[in-house]
Design an enzyme around this catalytic site. Structure first.
Site, mmCIF file in Angstrom:
data_model
loop_
_atom_site.group_PDB
_atom_site.id
_atom_site.type_symbol
_atom_site.label_atom_id
_atom_site.label_comp_id
_atom_site.label_asym_id
_atom_site.label_seq_id
_atom_site.Cartn_x
_atom_site.Cartn_y
_atom_site.Cartn_z
ATOM 1 N N CYS A 68 -1.498 9.101 3.827
ATOM 2 C CA CYS A 68 -1.559 8.604 2.179
ATOM 3 C C CYS A 68 -2.809 9.234 1.644
ATOM 4 O O CYS A 68 -2.665 9.445 0.337
ATOM 5 C CB CYS A 68 -1.220 7.281 2.071
ATOM 6 S SG CYS A 68 -2.734 6.431 3.251
ATOM 7 N N GLU A 103 1.041 -1.301 0.072
ATOM 8 C CA GLU A 103 -0.078 -0.117 -0.054
ATOM 9 C C GLU A 103 0.665 1.327 -0.008
ATOM 10 O O GLU A 103 1.946 1.396 0.719
ATOM 11 C CB GLU A 103 -0.805 0.097 1.292
ATOM 12 C CG GLU A 103 -2.051 -1.183 1.290
ATOM 13 C CD GLU A 103 -2.518 -1.189 2.582
ATOM 14 O OE1 GLU A 103 -2.572 -0.497 3.336
ATOM 15 O OE2 GLU A 103 -3.200 -2.363 2.768
HETATM 16 P P1 NAD Z 1 9.054 4.717 3.478
HETATM 17 O O1 NAD Z 1 8.900 4.076 2.353
HETATM 18 O O2 NAD Z 1 10.326 5.557 3.532
HETATM 19 O O3 NAD Z 1 9.293 3.698 4.695
HETATM 20 C C1 NAD Z 1 8.104 2.738 4.923
HETATM 21 C C2 NAD Z 1 9.084 1.390 5.584
HETATM 22 O O4 NAD Z 1 9.911 0.827 4.586
HETATM 23 C C3 NAD Z 1 9.909 1.910 6.606
HETATM 24 O O5 NAD Z 1 9.483 1.028 7.852
HETATM 25 C C4 NAD Z 1 11.135 1.773 6.162
HETATM 26 O O6 NAD Z 1 12.190 1.709 7.007
HETATM 27 C C5 NAD Z 1 11.072 0.564 5.375
HETATM 28 N N1 NAD Z 1 11.978 0.574 4.157
HETATM 29 C C6 NAD Z 1 12.502 1.657 3.614
HETATM 30 N N2 NAD Z 1 13.554 1.156 2.660
HETATM 31 C C7 NAD Z 1 13.358 -0.349 2.697
HETATM 32 C C8 NAD Z 1 13.764 -1.232 1.866
HETATM 33 N N3 NAD Z 1 14.663 -1.035 0.860
HETATM 34 N N4 NAD Z 1 13.416 -2.688 2.068
HETATM 35 C C9 NAD Z 1 12.685 -2.943 3.039
HETATM 36 N N5 NAD Z 1 12.110 -1.766 3.874
HETATM 37 C C10 NAD Z 1 12.536 -0.594 3.514
HETATM 38 O O7 NAD Z 1 7.638 5.360 3.804
HETATM 39 P P2 NAD Z 1 7.256 6.231 4.939
HETATM 40 O O8 NAD Z 1 8.024 7.760 4.707
HETATM 41 O O9 NAD Z 1 7.545 5.675 6.087
HETATM 42 O O10 NAD Z 1 5.726 6.518 4.930
HETATM 43 C C11 NAD Z 1 5.089 7.700 4.122
HETATM 44 C C12 NAD Z 1 4.723 7.005 2.705
HETATM 45 O O11 NAD Z 1 3.875 5.876 3.051
HETATM 46 C C13 NAD Z 1 3.845 7.811 1.775
HETATM 47 O O12 NAD Z 1 4.383 7.817 0.371
HETATM 48 C C14 NAD Z 1 2.544 7.473 2.042
HETATM 49 O O13 NAD Z 1 1.569 7.566 0.978
HETATM 50 C C15 NAD Z 1 2.613 5.942 2.261
HETATM 51 N N6 NAD Z 1 1.565 5.273 2.858
HETATM 52 C C16 NAD Z 1 0.463 4.711 2.477
HETATM 53 C C17 NAD Z 1 -0.489 4.323 2.880
HETATM 54 C C18 NAD Z 1 -1.598 3.447 2.092
HETATM 55 O O14 NAD Z 1 -2.459 2.573 2.857
HETATM 56 N N7 NAD Z 1 -1.659 3.347 0.991
HETATM 57 C C19 NAD Z 1 -0.821 4.503 4.182
HETATM 58 C C20 NAD Z 1 0.286 4.978 4.943
HETATM 59 C C21 NAD Z 1 1.511 5.645 4.339
#
Ligand code: NAD
Length: 932
Positions: free
Chosen positions: A723, A689
């Site tokens: 999001c 997501e």
């Molecule tokens: P992010 O992608 O930076 O991080 C999300 C998670 O992924 C964190 O735990 C991070 O440590 C981990 N991560 C980062 N790189 C990784 C890798 N290479 N391999 C595995 N894990 C890794 O996102 P964020 O800044 O924490 O959250 C904001 C984003 O999340 C926004 O884009 C938002 O739209 C999205 N979001 C989407 C939803 C939805 O339901 N669609 C809900 C909430 C947030």
């Protein structure tokens, strides 16, 4: 009421209702005013003309069509008649109202300045000036007074804003009271009652010798008698009487809906109309007993209620009056003139331009169009005597269980998370205190086999107060991650074979533990993630709902095999099973709900779990992990691995991982997808997501105030770090002036600051990097696009960015998702609607979208053309509810299935089919019995 009083009331009610024949006459007259082939169409066209001037011709036509199909059956005859005659508004200006009221010698008047609650400081000032003008005019006669809605004189007359608004409001109101003209404070939503009472008591103290001050009190609230007691007490402490207008209440539907959304313990209004009618009679009794302290004003169009008042008054001397709405209750008024000539009748007379008519009209429609409304029933009833007799049903006790309590609307499936009405000032203040009490220095570690793995720690800081250290975090090392995966891998079969009932019961215990630890989890959200109190509450409640919903779903889907239609001589059973070790990788922006939701779904589907929370929110995750173990999830089945993307990468690359559920940015999702493609071991499902570029389309039929509220909450709540946050608002040219004007004022009224302060609307961004990047983006917008509005400067410390809106040309001007309180607005011509939707689709994202229109076919048209996961009509676009609005997007926004939806759990499971050839073992029973 005594039996004699009831008997007397019955007789009086018949007399009062006898003049109903007038209604039919009115209807005939109304029809004769218009061409016979489509009288109501014409009338409604005129109504449509009364809508905001911005309404263009094409929309007006469509609107009328809609009304013909949908609204007309709702209109009670008395009401419809006057609608036709365009008489709901007493007059357009106070001058005209006065002239007309002077000609009416029978009635007294309370002028109501039509209009929505103020959204901006400018609105409030304008409304205040209108009240001043009305009071000056009303001074012409002691028969005239003015009604005032407190929400119209300040944009922040709400629990969060009141501490700052209070002084201004009281200054304004005192200035109005000094006019010495009868002034009644209208009733509004239940959550505002404590504020309304506070303002009223203060005015009552400031003007102790003045008998013109009045309060409207709603009988549909179970607390009505406490309110009356408070008013009596106030009156005892002053030298003059207070006026009390007793109404039944006009916000019933909204109150019920809101209570269900909030999940509060009880409704703030009666759910059975008979209870309201009984409370009305009881309150009337009390008021009539206290005429030394108050002057009662009975606002009702119901002859039964009016008759009860008259019957009660016979043995209780002291003055009182009736009140009715202009355009309604005229036949009752006429009957009262005969039955009780000495009793005055005051007309509540709305004054204002056509633009302001709609909200008032809708309220009246709901109030009087309801099937329980006497006015509505009388308009259709054949046997009036029976109707009157039914009106006295309030004397019987009501059945207590006619309506499910707010928390039980999804029973027997599940209870919804316990909620609190933080719009109610006392509840908000109490919550702020209990959250503050939970503040401490937290710690987070990797949690493997139920034990914290200690190591070198780093300090954690609050995004609002970056100089204050709020705790310590030990991140997981790669070898810790590998050890956790090995343990989970070893436990996976045992857990998959554990009865689903046991797994579901653990989730339900977890829900209970989350609720029991609400204040601490909220405190973590506030200090670790910078969430305001209402956002923190919503985050925890959503997690609770996920647990109970997935528990119920698991029982249904994993509990029993599905036997498939089969040829004779064979049985085929489809069953769902855990896949192995699931990696749950979550973001920081819903540190409770998303973290818990992912883990709960994976566990209940029979998977062992390694969970990696976002590096910005490990303290919250650690506390939840403790609760997960406390709820009875075996320690070898669930492990927590705090750390950044590197540890996430290390987990997803591991060959023993059998599935990944991820929420975060689209870029990270791609990185994980690439890692999964390369890794050895089983081929695994990837549930992602991700982000969105969410748009809202507003046409000229929308109500600007409603749009403004929806935009402000969608774009700026959680500081735009959802999001689902609104990024791109499209407003039809004709409506742009009104909508942008309101947005301008509403953005300026937002308070940015410490999220633990209950008066804060907008908290900080998550960290310095996010703030730096967003500030740079805002600067780039400033150089290119006109500014619409910007909230007041933010506090100096902390990662704050003030909410801001720019006018762009189209969504094509947006470079991609920018996480924060930045709104882009574009105007569009209604002929270009389809291409607006195409532009939105062309971004490739497909998460949430909003439409504001009163034209159903238009909403449908947008629905058919748009490619988004969640489309909302005439409301905000955030806050999807578990099991009600399953949430998630398509395209760049995610893979689905939707979180909190009926297809989610299946994706965490593997399907197996068990086929048995029963013919081989002695024949098929079905075949044998049929043959016999
Ligand atoms: P992010 O992608 O930076 O991080 C999300 C998670 O992924 C964190 O735990 C991070 O440590 C981990 N991560 C980062 N790189 C990784 C890798 N290479 N391999 C595995 N894990 C890794 O996102 P964020 O800044 O924490 O959250 C904001 C984003 O999340 C926004 O884009 C938002 O739209 C999205 N979001 C989407 C939803 C939805 O339901 N669609 C809900 C909430 C947030």
């Amino acid at each position: 009421m005594t039996p004699e009083e009831i008997q007397r009331a019955r007789i009086l009610a018949r007399a009062l209702a006898a003049r109903r024949g007038r209604l039919e006459l009115d209807v005939q007259r109304a029809f004769s005013l218009f061409p016979p082939e489509k009288p109501l169409g014409e009338a409604l066209f005129r109504l449509a003309e009364a809508y905001p001037r911005t309404l263009d011709r094409a929309n007006r036509r469509a609107l009328v069509d809609e009304f013909l199909h949908r609204a007309v059956p709702l209109l009670p005859v008395d009401f419809g008649t006057h609608l036709v005659a365009r008489q709901f508004v007493y007059a357009e200006t106070i001058g005209a109202a006065l002239a007309s009221a002077r000609r009416n010698a029978r009635n007294r008047f309370s002028f109501d300045m039509l209009g929505e609650g103020a959204r901006t400081a400018a609105d409030a000032q304008r409304n205040f000036e209108r009240y001043e003008e009305a009071l000056r005019a009303a001074a012409a006669s002691p028969r005239f007074g003015v009604s005032i809605k407190l929400s119209s004189i300040h944009p922040r007359y709400d629990a969060a804003g009141f501490s700052h608004a209070r002084r201004d409001m009281l200054e304004r109101l005192s200035a109005l009271c000094r006019a010495g003209v009868d002034l009644t404070i209208d009733a509004e939503e239940a959550e505002r009652l404590p504020l309304q009472l506070e303002v009223f008591s203060e005015l009552s103290r400031r003007f102790p010798e003045w008998d013109g001050l009045g309060l409207a009190v709603q009988a549909y609230r179970p607390g009505v008698h406490d309110t009356l007691a408070e008013v009596f007490e106030l009156a005892r402490r002053r030298g003059a009487r207070l006026n009390v207008r007793l109404v039944k209440g006009a916000y019933w539907d909204a109150e019920i809906k809101r209570a269900q959304e909030l999940g509060v313990e009880s409704y703030p209004v009666f759910t059975d109309k008979r209870d309201t009618d009984r409370a009305y009679a009881l309150a009337a009794d009390r008021l009539l007993e206290h005429t030394a302290l108050v002057f009662p004003q009975f606002a009702t169009h119901n002859p039964v209620s009016a008759a009860c008042v008259l019957a009660l008054a016979e043995s209780r001397p002291g003055g009182f009056e009736f009140q009715r709405l202009h355009g309604m209750g005229a036949s009752l008024d006429a009957a009262l003139a005969k039955a009780a000539p000495a009793v005055g009748v005051r007309v509540y007379a709305p004054v204002g331009g056509r633009r302001d008519l709609l909200a008032y009209l809708v309220r009246r429609l709901l109030e009087n169009g309801a099937s329980t409304s006497f006015v509505r029933q009388a308009a259709q009833a054949a046997d009036l005597d029976r109707l009157i007799e039914e009106g006295f049903e309030f004397l019987q006790p009501s059945s207590p269980h006619r309506f499910a309590l707010p928390m039980e609307i999804h029973m027997p499936e599940r209870r919804i998370a316990k909620g609190y009405d933080l719009g109610e000032p006392n509840a908000l203040a109490d919550m702020a205190k209990s959250v503050e009490r939970q503040r401490r220095r937290w710690k987070a570690f990797p949690l493997v086999q139920g034990k914290p793995v200690e190591g070198a720690g780093r300090a954690a800081y609050s995004p609002a107060l970056p100089e204050v250290d709020i705790g310590e975090v030990c991140d997981a090392a790669p070898e810790t991650a590998r050890a956790a995966i090995a343990l989970a891998h070893a436990a996976r079969r045992r857990w998959a074979d554990t009865a689903v009932e046991q797994r579901a019961a653990a989730l339900e215990r977890l829900a209970g533990l989350l609720e029991a630890n609400l204040a601490e989890l909220m405190a973590l959200c506030v200090w670790e993630a910078g969430k305001t109190l209402p956002d923190a509450l919503a985050d925890v409640r959503e997690a609770v709902d996920f647990c109970r919903y997935y528990a119920a779903q698991a029982r249904e889907k994993f509990g029993n095999p599905v036997f498939l239609r089969s040829p004779v001589g064979e049985t085929n059973a489809l069953t769902l099973h855990g896949r192995g070790v699931f990696a749950c990788i979550s973001p920081w922006n819903f540190p409770v709900a998303i973290f818990t939701g992912q883990v709960a779904a994976a566990l209940v589907a029979g998977n062992a779990v390694v969970a990696k929370p976002a590096e910005q929110a490990p303290l919250t995750a650690y506390r939840i992990a403790e609760l997960i173990l406390e709820a009875g999830i075996p320690p070898d089945v669930f492990h927590l691995l705090p750390g950044d993307g590197r540890i996430g990468q290390c987990i997803v690359e591991d060959a023993r991982i059998a599935g990944v559920v991820f929420t975060g940015s689209t870029d990270t999702a791609r990185a994980i997808q690439a890692a999964l493609a390369k890794k050895g071991g089983p081929l695994v499902p990837f549930i992602a997501e991700t982000g969105g570029l969410n748009a809202m389309i507003v046409d000229s039929t929308a109500l600007p105030e409603q749009v403004c509220d929806a935009v402000i909450s969608s774009a700026f709540r959680s500081a735009g770090q959802r999001c689902s946050s609104l990024r791109m608002l499209y407003v039809q040219d004709e409506a742009a002036g009104a909508v942008l004007g309101l947005l301008h004022g509403a953005i300026e009224a937002l308070r940015v600051g410490d999220p633990s302060d209950p008066s804060t609307d907008i908290g900080p961004l998550i960290d310095a990097a996010a703030r730096g990047a967003l500030a740079e983006y805002v600067d780039s917008l400033r150089a290119k696009f006109p500014l619409i509005a910007e909230a007041k400067p933010r506090p100096a410390a902390g990662h704050f960015v003030a909410p801001v809106a720019f006018e762009v040309k189209s969504i094509r001007d947006l470079p991609g998702e920018r996480f924060g309180p930045v709104l882009h607005v574009a105007r569009f011509a209604i002929e270009d609607l389809d291409s607006v939707v195409e532009d939105i689709n062309a971004t490739g994202y497909g998460l949430t979208m909003g439409v504001h229109t009163r034209i159903d076919s238009r909403a449908q048209r947008i629905r058919e053309r748009s490619a988004v996961g969640n489309l909302y009509v005439n409301r905000n676009i955030i806050g999807a509810m578990v099991g009600v609005q399953p949430f998630g997007g398509e395209g760049l926004s995610g893979t689905g299935p939707k979180a909190g939806g009926p297809h989610y759990l299946a994706r965490f499971a593997t399907e197996r089919v068990y086929t048995v050839n029963t013919a081989a073992a002695g024949g098929d029973l079905r075949l044998l019995t049929r043959a016999a």
